[in-house]
Structures are given as structure tokens and as C-alpha cells.
Write a protein that holds these residues in place. Structure first.
Motif, mmCIF file in Angstrom:
data_model
loop_
_atom_site.group_PDB
_atom_site.id
_atom_site.type_symbol
_atom_site.label_atom_id
_atom_site.label_comp_id
_atom_site.label_asym_id
_atom_site.label_seq_id
_atom_site.Cartn_x
_atom_site.Cartn_y
_atom_site.Cartn_z
ATOM 1 N N HIS A 287 -5.669 5.713 2.342
ATOM 2 C CA HIS A 287 -6.908 4.975 2.474
ATOM 3 C C HIS A 287 -6.788 3.935 3.593
ATOM 4 C CE1 HIS A 287 -10.540 3.180 0.908
ATOM 5 N NE2 HIS A 287 -9.956 1.994 0.909
ATOM 6 N N PRO B 151 -6.704 -4.525 -0.515
ATOM 7 C CA PRO B 151 -8.116 -4.801 -0.304
ATOM 8 C C PRO B 151 -8.968 -4.582 -1.554
ATOM 9 C CG PRO B 151 -7.625 -2.568 0.367
ATOM 10 C CD PRO B 151 -6.352 -3.127 -0.204
ATOM 11 N N ALA B 152 -8.329 -4.301 -2.710
ATOM 12 C CA ALA B 152 -9.146 -3.748 -3.776
ATOM 13 C C ALA B 152 -9.414 -4.664 -4.972
ATOM 14 C CB ALA B 152 -8.533 -2.449 -4.290
ATOM 15 N N ALA C 195 -12.837 -3.281 -5.944
ATOM 16 C CA ALA C 195 -13.599 -2.666 -4.854
ATOM 17 C C ALA C 195 -13.500 -1.156 -4.995
ATOM 18 C CB ALA C 195 -13.032 -3.106 -3.512
ATOM 19 N N VAL C 196 -14.657 -0.509 -5.187
ATOM 20 C CA VAL C 196 -14.700 0.941 -5.345
ATOM 21 C C VAL C 196 -15.654 1.476 -4.285
ATOM 22 C CG1 VAL C 196 -15.183 2.841 -6.925
ATOM 23 C CG2 VAL C 196 -14.328 0.690 -7.818
ATOM 24 N N GLY C 197 -15.101 2.110 -3.274
ATOM 25 C CA GLY C 197 -15.912 2.522 -2.128
ATOM 26 C C GLY C 197 -16.893 3.638 -2.425
ATOM 27 N N GLN D 190 0.809 -1.217 0.000
ATOM 28 C CA GLN D 190 0.000 0.000 0.000
ATOM 29 C C GLN D 190 0.838 1.261 0.000
ATOM 30 O OE1 GLN D 190 -2.508 -1.100 3.284
ATOM 31 N NE2 GLN D 190 -3.961 -2.060 1.901
ATOM 32 N N THR E 150 -18.035 7.264 -7.903
ATOM 33 C CA THR E 150 -16.990 6.678 -8.745
ATOM 34 C C THR E 150 -17.524 5.424 -9.439
ATOM 35 O OG1 THR E 150 -15.422 7.434 -7.082
ATOM 36 C CG2 THR E 150 -14.566 5.994 -8.784
ATOM 37 N N ALA F 3 -10.563 4.843 -5.702
ATOM 38 C CA ALA F 3 -10.432 3.424 -5.343
ATOM 39 C C ALA F 3 -9.003 2.941 -5.570
ATOM 40 C CB ALA F 3 -11.413 2.561 -6.136
ATOM 41 N N TYR F 4 -8.053 3.730 -5.076
ATOM 42 C CA TYR F 4 -6.641 3.422 -5.252
ATOM 43 C C TYR F 4 -6.141 2.879 -3.918
ATOM 44 C CZ TYR F 4 -1.903 4.081 -6.956
ATOM 45 O OH TYR F 4 -0.604 3.886 -7.370
ATOM 46 N N PRO F 5 -5.632 1.643 -3.884
ATOM 47 C CA PRO F 5 -5.362 1.014 -2.590
ATOM 48 C C PRO F 5 -4.060 1.465 -1.962
ATOM 49 C CG PRO F 5 -4.786 -0.484 -4.329
ATOM 50 C CD PRO F 5 -5.270 0.765 -5.007
#
Lengths: 312, 506
Positions: free
Chosen positions: A265, B183-184, B208-210, A99, B214, A259-261
């Protein structure tokens, strides 16, 4: 030079201990039951959290004295072991590698894009203070620094993903996907660095040595290159260190939106879910990164400005 | 020179990033669920919905229980021993067969862990030939429904290390894990050994898009073929897009006001009824959820057959009635309009959480509506664990929660937890009703529909009259799919998204 590295090493170890202790104290001072938070983080909001929390408490030994838990953490740190995440169960070092690695790519790309935009705009604005370029540079800087990254990101998504269909609005792993989040951060960075550059360039342009270079008949391009850039670069490079802080706060929002891990985040989740080893590991590595960034900036300034060498 | 350097750096940056896989023939799925670890009790639902891991029992389109890894099951005459027979042609992704022994290991793990399965009255689980034998401590008709839950997925022995810790997901479904980047991102490829045939699309990528916005943009830009859980504000815009299909299903999830019936504010049934009558459910659903059909006139939505009763008087807004009820309960308006009784002001804290983005705005709407009948409400938005925590220490006054009634496909699983003695985290609080406890016990023990129906109806009546938790809105699930694909189905129970049935549209 030897002294420089020794003092930075000392600084790094002080940062490590202070960050570790402060994080440890803060995470325990937060209101709410840690076992409940961890259980909610693991099993989600539909689970029987109270029951799960009891199992978590037993499993992690959260009832042990705080001093024992802290000494244990320091002990593992000396063995270079950051422990395991309480929520995902994976090694913190591995999570950081993935990450933090992703975030460093994002931050580096953003910084690079901002360096392509900011100093260039600043240079053009600073050479003619009050001119049209300066005024539109100021307007652009105000707009891009004032828009929160969240809104700016959405606007960029609407333009580049929805209307033009060039870039994906979310995801990670390829250069295509890093561009939009990096651009969102870069515009905010460039807004500030363009103004710092503009002021530095304007100050240099007013300096007697700059006027002298012109009087002795050097072409404008040579004047700027030989007498302008290096002198103007000193405050701009120093300011890069401060921009690292903007990047850290920026990645949190931008990573969630795209949504970038990355680590921003992950850190927010870790704090909400009371994942203490994850928070401590992240804070520690980030603290050390700041020391490294500052050391690099100092070295750069050292090289750019011969006067610092004479007094050192 | 500087620019050349910068360009070179950019190129190096780009080249050293892992290159995306060929995307043209990959089904791209986006949803809000992050993969936080691979323990089935934590994220088993991701692997169950995406058809990587399977349970013994599953549900069909109508929510009825149907065989999955178990081809049949039967219960002994004394209702205490169940036998589930493993289908002969099922294999794990590592090439081994799905045996009763392997299944028993997974189930014993689920029983010892956290999850609904550990709440079933199970004495022991053993394997006998092709059968799994589950012995109970008391009759429990809902057992097959509990075996649909994602925490009971059957994994190959190679998923665990020697200490029994899970290290990877080796399931038996139509898709196997190719790569997982927690986690994505989860990348899947078709398995050629699935007992149900070959999946229509061989490669699936899940991201996975929280953020809901988006996700909507991913569907609109064609970066995702199938997107789950759209925000109500985006749905109309997506419906108008000619490249997309939007499907909506009512799901068995209700947003309820959990009230502390042991507190002086809600200990009388009139007080709870008054709060219910003050709520403008139509207004809330119209503005916040963009669909006034979701106004919860009773606890369970109409889609839950047998649990939604057309005969109970619907919960509706009636401010005058609310005021009268509060007067009956002894509350009179004070000088500033806020009700008072024995010198105590009717001032309460409404706790909610942001795991569901719609809860905080609904809470503030409730705050304004309750003010109209003289109740002063402070809204506090915290972490989802605070409601169970404040339930445990008894300090919760009011909580706005989103409660799922299909944690197991039989709502009795949730009712057993929520309205038992002392209530539970997401259920009643300080409300002890012997009649409903008796009904729930009897429902759990019998499988006979004709015995169950009157009991279910009576349970609904009690909950409607007593209001231990006050229903506010029902819920729906919106799914967007690209016209590039065909065969998309919405599973209201969210057990299995049947990706293997999806095909490229011709």
C-alpha cells in the motif's frame, strides 16, 4: 559453505546498487513534474497545488543536477541512512520498520496458512492421480488462482464479516484482523503449491524406488513418510521462492482492500506521489529480502537433497 | 510433528502481535482519510474533525461562524487591525494554558506555510495580553472565516522541536492523542481539561479505510460505529439495515468541467454554453450518484444560502440548442460527424483523476454525451496534480474536477482563487472577466450582508452566463452510524464532527 555466504553477500551488494540505480532512473524518467506530485501527495486534491509545488521545489532542492542527487543518495546509503519521506517527513527507516514489518507478518501468516492447505491437498491428489481428490483439487486450484485477490477478499469479507460476523473486514494490530487478508493471499498461494506438490508426489509415486519400497512390504504410511515426502518436497520448497513474488504483488491489492498499513500500500502511494527516498528504500529492502529468501531456499534444498552436497 | 510445529508457530505469531485494546466501550470511527504526516497544513483536518486540535473560530450547525478558542473578536475602524481574545479557561493536553503567545506562534507558522491562510492579506501577527492582533495590508472581511481552516489549528509549544518542526500533536480539544500509527490508525482518549465540558464517550479509535466497499462492510458487521463518506451504490443497502442510521447532507462541493477558454475550442461563450447544453446532468446523477437532485443546474448547491439564485435560468440538457450554438460559433459537421472549423477538428482531451472514485465514470458519460453534438473527446485519467500542471503550462483543454467551496466557510475564499486574473489550478483558465474580479474584491472587503447579497447574486449570474467552468453535479456526504450511539450530527462543512456530543444509546 564459506563460498556460499560470500557469493550471496556479493549478490546482495550488486542487487543494492542495481536496484538503487534503476529506481532512481525510473522515478526520474516518469512523466509529470515531481514537485507537483509531491505537493498533491502532501496537501491533497483540494489545495493550491501549483503554489505548494514551488515551495516543495525550493525545500527539497529538486532543481539540482541529477548526478549530484544520485551521489548524495549513494553517500547516505553507505552511512546506512535511507533519508526521510518527502511526503510524511518521517525517516524512511522508521516507515519501513512499521509498514514492512506489518507486511512481513501478513505474508508470513499467509504462507503458513497456505502451507497448511496446499501441500496437504497436493499430497492427497498426487498419491492417486486422476482420482476424485485430484480432480476436485484441480478444480479448487483453478478457481482460487483465477479469482483476483480483490474479488476473493470481498467474497471472504461478505461471508466472514457481514454474514457470520466472526472477523473484522479491516484494521490491523491483532490476530483477529490479520486472518481475512492472510486467508485471501493464502488461498491463491495454496492453489499453486497444491498443484506443484501434486505433480511432485505423482512423479515420486511413479519412481522405481517408491515401487520397490512397496514391494518390500512397507506399510503405505511408512512408504510415503520415508520415501515420498522428502523427495517430493524438493520442488515444492524451490517453488516457495517463486511464491514470494506472488506475495509481493498480492499484498498491494489485499492491503488496500483490507485497510492494512503495509508496504505494498505504501509503495503504491510513494510511486504516485514521487516519494523517491521511500521508493528507493522500499525497493532496496525488498531486493535484499529476495536475496535472503533465495539463500534460505538454497540452504533448505541443500539439506533436503544430499545429491547437491556431493557435487558442491 | 509437522502439524504440531505449525500450530506452535501460529500461536507464537498470534501472541507476539500487539493485543487490541478493550473495544467494548470505544467509539470506533472509520473514514477514508489517511494520516500522511502530522503537519497541520497536510492533515490538520483529521485532528480538527476528530476534535483533538482547535482553531480560534469554528462553525455552528448552520455554518455560521462561532467562537472556539477565541471567545470574541473585533476589527478596528479602518478595518485593518483585528483582535481575537483567547478564552481564559482553555488548556492544552500537556497541562499548559492556551495563551495568545502560543496561538500567535501557530498562526505565524500557518502564515509562512502552505495553505489558504498564507493567501490572506496579512502584514503581521502578534500577541498582546490575552489578545492576538492581526494587522492587514488591506481590508479583508473574511479573516475570521480563514481562521476556521484546519491549517490554523492552535497547538501547544511542546508540539514542536527546537527547529520548529512538528513532532507530535498537542491540542486543546475534548480528545487527546493516545497513540498514532500512521497512516491508518489514531487512538484518542478524553481530555478532562476541555473548556467545553467532558466528552460523552471517553475512548475513540479512528481507522483510515480507503476502499468504500470495505467501509460499508465495517458498518454492517458492527466493526465501526460511525463511518464517513459512503459510496452512492452502498447507501440504499445500508438504509435497509435495521441496525444502522444513514444521514446525508449536501456539501458545498461541485464537480465541474474546467475548460480552457483561451483554446480555439472554448474561447467563445457559445461553445461553452453548447457543451453545457449537451450534458445530461439528470442522467449522470441518477445512474452514477443515485440521486437526481444532485444535477447541478448552477454552480452552487441550494444549501449555500445567498449563493444559489432561484432567478437564473437553470442549466439543462438541450441537444438541439447545443447544435445551434455551435453552428453560430462557426463549427460545421465534417464527414464523420465530428465538427470542424477552418480545417480543425473539434477533438479534445478530457483530463480527470481518480482521487474521487466517481470522476472517471462521469468523464466517460460526458464523452458519450458530447459525441452526440459532434465533439470528439478522449478521456485521460491521471494524478490530481496533472490538472494544475497542465493549467500552468497552458496545455489543458478540458478537465473534470471536484471543487470544494468551503475550504474556508465563506465561499469568497474559493472565488478569490478561482476567478481572479489568469484563473487558478481548479478555477477558470484563460478567462478574464473584470466585472467578477471587481465583485469578488468588494465582497472580500465587506462584511455587511445587505451589501453582499446583490453582489453575490450578480456573481452567480455572470458565472451562469459565461460558464468559465461548467457545473455538472453537486455532491453529498453520507454518514452511517450504528444504533448503539446517539447524538450523531452531519457537518456539511466538515470542520468538526462533534464526536464529543455522541453518547451510547440507552
Amino acid at each position: 559453505m564459506k563460498n556460499f555466504f560470500l557469493s550471496r553477500l556479493l549478490q546482495a551488494s550488486i542487487v543494492a546498487v542495481v536496484v538503487g540505480a534503476v529506481c532512481f532512473a525510473l522515478m526520474r524518467a516518469l512523466p509529470g513534474d515531481a514537485a507537483m506530485r509531491i505537493a498533491a501527495g502532501r496537501y491533497g486534491p483540494d489545495a493550491r497545488i501549483a503554489d505548494a509545488a514551488e515551495k516543495v521545489r525550493l525545500e527539497l532542492g529538486l532543481d539540482r543536477p541529477i548526478a549530484a542527487q544520485f551521489l548524495e543518495w549513494i553517500g547516505s546509503l553507505l552511512r546506512l541512512d535511507l533519508g526521510h519521506s518527502l511526503v510524511t517527513g518521517r525517516a524512511v527507516a522508521h516507515e519501513l520498520q512499521v509498514q514492512l514489518g506489518a507486511s512481513v507478518w501478513l505474508a508470513a501468516t499467509a504462507l503458513l496458512i497456505s502451507l497448511l492447505i496446499g501441500p496437504l491437498v497436493g499430497l492427497i491428489s498426487g498419491l492417486k492421480p486422476g482420482g476424485a481428490a485430484d480432480r476436485s483439487g484441480l478444480a479448487g486450484a483453478v478457481v482460487f488462482r483465477a479469482i483476483p485477490p480483490f474479488v476473493l477478499g470481498l467474497i471472504l469479507m461478505l461471508i466472514f464479516s457481514r454474514q457470520l460476523g466472526w472477523l473484522p473486514p479491516a484494521g490491523f494490530g491483532s490476530p483477529r484482523e490479520i486472518l481475512l487478508p492472510a486467508l485471501t493471499l493464502a488461498l491463491g498461494l495454496a492453489a499453486m503449491s497444491s498443484r506443484v506438490t501434486r505433480n511432485a508426489v505423482a512423479a515420486v509415486a511413479r519412481a522405481p524406488y517408491f515401487a520397490f519400497a512397496r514391494y518390500k512390504g512397507l506399510p503405505e504410511a511408512v512408504v510415503v513418510r520415508r520415501h515420498g515426502l522428502r523427495n517430493a518436497a524438493i520442488p515444492v520448497v524451490s517453488y516457495l521462492g517463486l511464491q514470494a513474488i506472488y506475495l509481493v504483488e498480492g499484498v498491494v491489492v489485499v492491503e488496500s482492500l483490507f485497510a492494512y498499513p503495509g508496504i505494498g500500500h505504501a509503495l503504491v502511494h510513494a510511486i504516485v506521489e514521487r516519494d523517491v527516498p521511500m521508493v528507493q528504500g522500499t525497493a532496496l529492502v525488498m531486493g535484499l529480502m529476495f536475496v535472503a529468501i533465495n539463500a534460505t531456499i538454497d540452504l533448505l534444498t541443500f539439506w533436503l537433497d544430499p545429491r547437491t552436497r556431493r557435487t558442491a | 510433528m509437522r502439524i504440531a510445529n505449525a500450530l506452535l508457530l501460529t500461536l507464537m505469531l498470534g501472541a507476539s502481535m500487539p493485543v487490541a485494546h478493550a473495544l467494548a466501550d470505544t467509539l470506533k470511527v472509520a473514514g477514508p482519510w489517511e494520516i500522511t504526516g502530522i503537519e497541520p497544513a497536510q492533515t490538520g483536518y483529521v485532528f480538527s474533525r476528530l476534535q483533538v486540535a482547535e482553531t480560534l473560530v469554528t462553525t455552528d450547525k448552520k455554518g455560521a461562524l462561532v467562537p472556539a478558542l477565541a471567545e470574541k473578536w473585533a476589527v478596528s475602524d479602518d478595518n485593518l487591525t483585528w483582535r481575537f481574545t483567547i478564552r481564559g479557561n482553555a488548556g492544552f493536553h500537556d497541562g499548559t494554558s492556551v495563551t495568545a503567545e502560543a496561538a500567535a506562534i501557530s498562526l505565524r507558522r500557518a502564515l509562512a506555510g502552505v495553505g489558504v491562510f498564507s493567501q490572506a492579506p496579512i502584514a503581521d501577527i502578534a500577541s498582546e495580553g490575552h489578545d492576538i492582533r492581526i494587522r492587514l495590508t488591506k481590508p479583508f472581511s473574511a479573516l475570521p472565516a480563514y481562521l476556521v481552516h484546519f491549517s490554523t489549528v492552535i497547538l501547544a509549544p511542546s508540539s514542536f522541536d527546537t527547529a520548529g518542526k512538528i513532532t507530535r500533536i498537542v491540542g486543546s480539544g475534548p480528545y487527546k492523542v493516545k497513540a498514532l500509527t500512521p497512516p491508518a490508525r489514531l487512538e484518542l482518549e478524553g481530555s478532562d481539561s476541555w473548556w467545553g465540558g467532558t466528552p460523552g464517550i471517553d475512548e475513540v479509535n479512528y481507522l483510515a479505510v480507503g476502499q468504500g466497499e470495505t467501509r460499508a462492510l465495517m458498518a454492517e458487521s458492527g466493526e465501526a460505529d460511525l463511518v464517513f463518506s459512503m459510496l452512492p451504490v452502498s447507501v440504499d443497502r445500508l438504509k435497509a439495515n435495521p441496525k444502522l442510521d444513514v444521514q446525508i447532507a449536501t456539501i458545498p462541493r461541485t464537480r465541474i468541467l474546467k475548460v480552457n477558454a483561451a483554446s480555439p475550442f472554448f474561447d467563445q461563450v457559445e461553445e461553452r454554453q453548447a457543451v453545457s447544453a449537451a450534458i445530461d446532468r439528470v442522467g449522470i446523477t441518477k445512474v452514477i450518484l443515485r440521486n437526481s437532485d444532485l444535477a447541478a443546474t448552477q454552480l452552487f448547491p441550494p444549501a449555500m444560502k445567498g449563493w444559489n439564485s432561484p432567478d437564473v435560468p437553470p442549466l439543462e440538457r438541450n441537444v438541439e440548442k447545443a447544435k445551434t450554438l455551435l453552428k453560430t460559433a462557426g463549427w460545421v459537421p465534417g464527414r464523420d460527424g465530428i465538427l470542424e472549423k477552418d480545417g480543425k477538428r473539434f477533438s479534445v482531451t478530457l483530463l480527470t483523476y481518480a482521487s474521487w472514485p466517481e470522476l472517471p465514470p462521469i468523464a466517460t458519460a460526458l464523452q458519450a454525451q458530447l459525441r452526440q453534438i459532434g465533439i470528439d473527446v478522449k478521456v485521460s485519467v491521471g494524478n490530481s496534480s496533472e490538472i494544475p500542471a497542465r493549467h500552468q503550462d497552458g496545455t489543458l483543454e478540458m478537465g473534470l474536477v471536484s471543487r470544494l467551496y468551503s475550504i474556508v466557510p465563506d465561499p469568497i475564499g474559493t472565488l478569490l482563487q478561482d476567478y481572479g486574473p489568469g484563473g487558478s489550478d481548479w478555477g477558470s483558465m484563460g478567462w478574464d472577466n473584470k466585472e467578477i474580479q471587481g465583485i469578488v474584491e468588494r465582497l472580500a472587503a465587506t462584511n455587511d450582508a445587505s451589501t453582499r447579497l446583490p453582489l453575490q447574486t450578480r456573481a452567480v449570474e455572470i458565472l451562469q452566463e459565461e460558464l468559465p467552468s461548467i457545473p455538472v453535479t453537486w455532491s453529498e456526504l453520507a454518514i452511517v452510524s450504528s444504533k448503539r450511539i446517539a447524538g450523531v450530527e452531519v457537518d456539511p462543512l466538515e470542520v468538526n464532527y462533534r464526536l464529543s456530543a455522541i453518547r451510547w444509546a440507552k
